[in-house]
Design an enzyme around this catalytic site. Structure first.
Site: not given
Ligand code: AGP
Length: 605
Positions: A2, A27, A74, A98-99, A478, A482, A485, A501, A600
């Protein structure tokens, strides 16, 4: 998550609030809203979806008022809907939050008994009604502190009042909040990024602080209602990073500028003349480090795993990695001789901050690998290692991941040298070699055309598996993150040796499997694992840096990245995976910079 903005001005504030909300959309972007104070009192407007929807509403029915607050949401409590969007207002008070308020249900019961009628499913409305209630008996600051004392959880608040029509109040506990100083106006914002276009003079609130702003002054109070003084910081004027240039979205810009950001970062850390790494006043003598603990979330955590392999190769220091949301609740034996490293792009991630806070309370040495150097995590750690990537706007982290790995790699080399665990000549060679990385990244980026072809072949897949061994394993994780998401395709990363396994049961005719096999000591093993999935019908994309020793029969695609120092493989293997996720998402028509359900900066637990 947020985003909050507040402005007290001598002129109408709604258009500046909307512009700032657009910057805060990283955010949260499932709904937005604004409240201003005009001659009739509180004027609240809100809607679901992006800020542009709010802008359209304001275009048709403008909001006047020289004082106002705005919010991008959010969702935590209550679905994304107009009624749950912030601000939440009573006749007297309007609040953006926010929170999370953990005791909102109990507070709600009490307030309902007093006759308050709740409209939303949010935890925020209790704050609005508590302030309204306390304002009956107390002055402004006392009423806010009385309210805050009732709240459990974490929050940053922006509040405006019918009765105190020239005032915006901000309050913080656990979620970041900053004040900005302008000419004839002052601002409140979730972070400096939202305020940067209006001012470079800012003050960060600490937990328990309240700020009171109007157009010509800012005051701070502590939880005992006492006025306090706070430091005013001047922010650096970064390059204009809000511009996408010729790119269609921030993500493609951020992927393509990785060779430049890596070059900038290397310049910051490498002393060309002495062929040395600049690292002064490190909080712990490298020789005395007993263990290094690397902590982060999501992509940042993956950079920690990559670094584990480098530290283990280059030093004799035991390494531990953990995701911050686990670390913060573990029963940990802290040791003053350990170094605790926190990796975060935003520097505001709630779990990473809480994990760091736990370390601070246990008086151990901390260091952060950070992009936003003014962030809460950077300010709390003993030592900050910036990644110098410039603002990253796309929700999917790309250039920050490469930057995090780079800084951790540089740290590993430096610590190894300081402990005399690498010879001077090898140390110098590594530094000289580092200078080649930006060019290698540029060359790797040229694979985009091929990736577009592969993306077309993969776009309709229900799932994708990514495999790697050694330092390619975190890159498999990673790559999978990617893809999921951005394109909402189910994807999993595994150490290639783990397939037998369990996950091997998932392989069926045509299932895409991406195999990361640079020419390193794991190569032969990984290729064997690849043959095992091919034998069961998988459609394989092999990403490698060697054309030797691979029987290309039955491999659907082979993508060759430039040959390099083995330590650079994780950097170069990452790039095709970023591009693949990008192009699959594009073909599916997904929102590249703002994938569904995400934000983000994850400032709630
Ligand atoms: C990555 O593409 C993400 N959107 C997410 O995993 C991100 O890396 C994670 O939330 C950590 O964020 P930060 O690096 O701002 O702490």
């Amino acid at each position: 998550m947020c985003g909050i903005i507040g402005i007290a001005s001598t002129k109408s504030v709604s258009s500046n609030i909307v512009e700032s909300l657009k910057k805060l959309e990283y955010r949260g972007y499932d709904s937005s809203g604004i409240a201003t104070i005009d001659d009739n009192g509180i004027n609240e407007k809100k809607c679901t979806g992006r800020v542009e929807n709010l802008e359209k509403i304001l275009f048709k029915t403008p909001s006047n008022g020289k004082v106002g607050v705005g919010h991008v949401r959010w969702a935590t409590h209550g679905a994304p809907s107009k009624v749950n969007a912030h601000p939440h207002s009573s006749e007297q008070v309007s609040v953006v939050h926010n929170g999370i308020i953990e005791n909102s249900s109990l507070l709600k019961e009490d307030l309902e008994k007093k006759g308050y009628k709740f409209k939303s499913q949010t935890d925020t409305e209790v704050i609005t009604f508590l302030i309204t209630e306390f304002l009956k008996d107390f002055d402004l600051v006392k009423a806010i502190n009385k309210t805050l004392s009732k709240l459990k959880g974490s929050f940053a608040l922006g509040i405006i009042f019918k009765k105190y029509a020239d005032t915006v109040i901000g309050a913080r506990k656990g979620s970041p909040l900053a004040v900005g100083y302008g000419h004839g106006e002052n601002y409140l914002g979730s972070d400096s990024y939202a305020l940067k276009s209006m001012t470079n003079k800012i003050t960060y609130l600490d937990d328990g602080d309240i700020c009171l702003l109007n157009n010509n002054k800012v005051e701070f109070y502590n939880s005992n209602n006492k006025k306090i003084n706070k430091e005013v910081l001047t922010l650096s004027n970064d390059e204009n990073t809000e511009d996408k240039g010729d790119y269609k979205d921030f993500m493609s810009k951020e992927i393509n500028e990785q060779s430049i950001t890596v070059k900038t970062c290397i310049k910051e850390y490498i002393d060309e003349t002495r062929k040395d790494i600049n690292l002064y006043n490190f909080p712990i003598k490298p020789n005395e480090i007993k263990k290094i603990v690397l902590v982060g979330c999501g992509t940042a955590y993956h950079s920690c795993i990559a670094a584990k392999y480098w530290f283990e190769e280059l030093t004799t220091i035991p390494i531990e990695t953990d995701v911050a949301s686990e670390f913060r609740y573990r029963t940990i034996q802290f040791d003053k001789k350990n170094l605790y490293v926190f990796v975060s792009q935003s520097g505001e991630t709630a779990d990473t901050f809480a994990a760091l806070d736990l370390c601070k309370k246990n008086n151990v040495k901390t260091c952060s690998v950070i992009n936003v150097v003014e962030s809460s995590i950077a300010r709390l750690t003993d030592f900050v290692l910036p990644i110098h990537a410039g603002p990253e706007i796309g929700v999917a982290s790309t250039k920050a991941f490469i930057g995090q790995m780079l800084v951790l790699y540089i740290l590993a080399i430096k610590i190894s040298d300081s402990r005399s665990e690498i010879s001077k000549s090898d140390y110098t060679k590594k530094i000289i070699e580092l200078k080649k990385l930006p060019d290698l990244i540029s060359k790797t980026l040229k694979c985009e055309d091929k990736i577009q072809v592969i993306a077309k072949d993969f776009v309709n897949s229900k799932g994708v598996i990514f495999l790697g061994r050694g330092s390619s394993f975190p890159i498999a994780l990673e790559g999978a993150l990617k893809l999921k998401e951005l394109s909402y395709v189910h994807a999993e990363g595994y150490p290639a040796g783990e397939m037998k396994h369990g996950p091997l049961a998932l392989i069926e005719e045509g299932l895409p499997v991406i195999v990361l096999a640079p020419s390193d000591r794991y190569f032969v093993k990984t290729i064997s694992n690849m043959q095992e999935v091919i034998a069961r019908g998988a459609k394989v994309l092999l990403v490698t840096n060697t054309n030797n020793d691979v029987n290309s029969e039955n491999i659907r695609f082979i993508l060759t990245v430039p040959k390099s120092d083995p330590f650079f493989s994780p950097f170069l293997l990452t790039i095709p995976l970023q591009l693949l996720a990008y192009h699959v998402a594009k073909l599916k028509g997904c929102d590249i910079d703002k994938p569904r359900n995400l934000a983000k900066s994850v400032t709630v637990e």
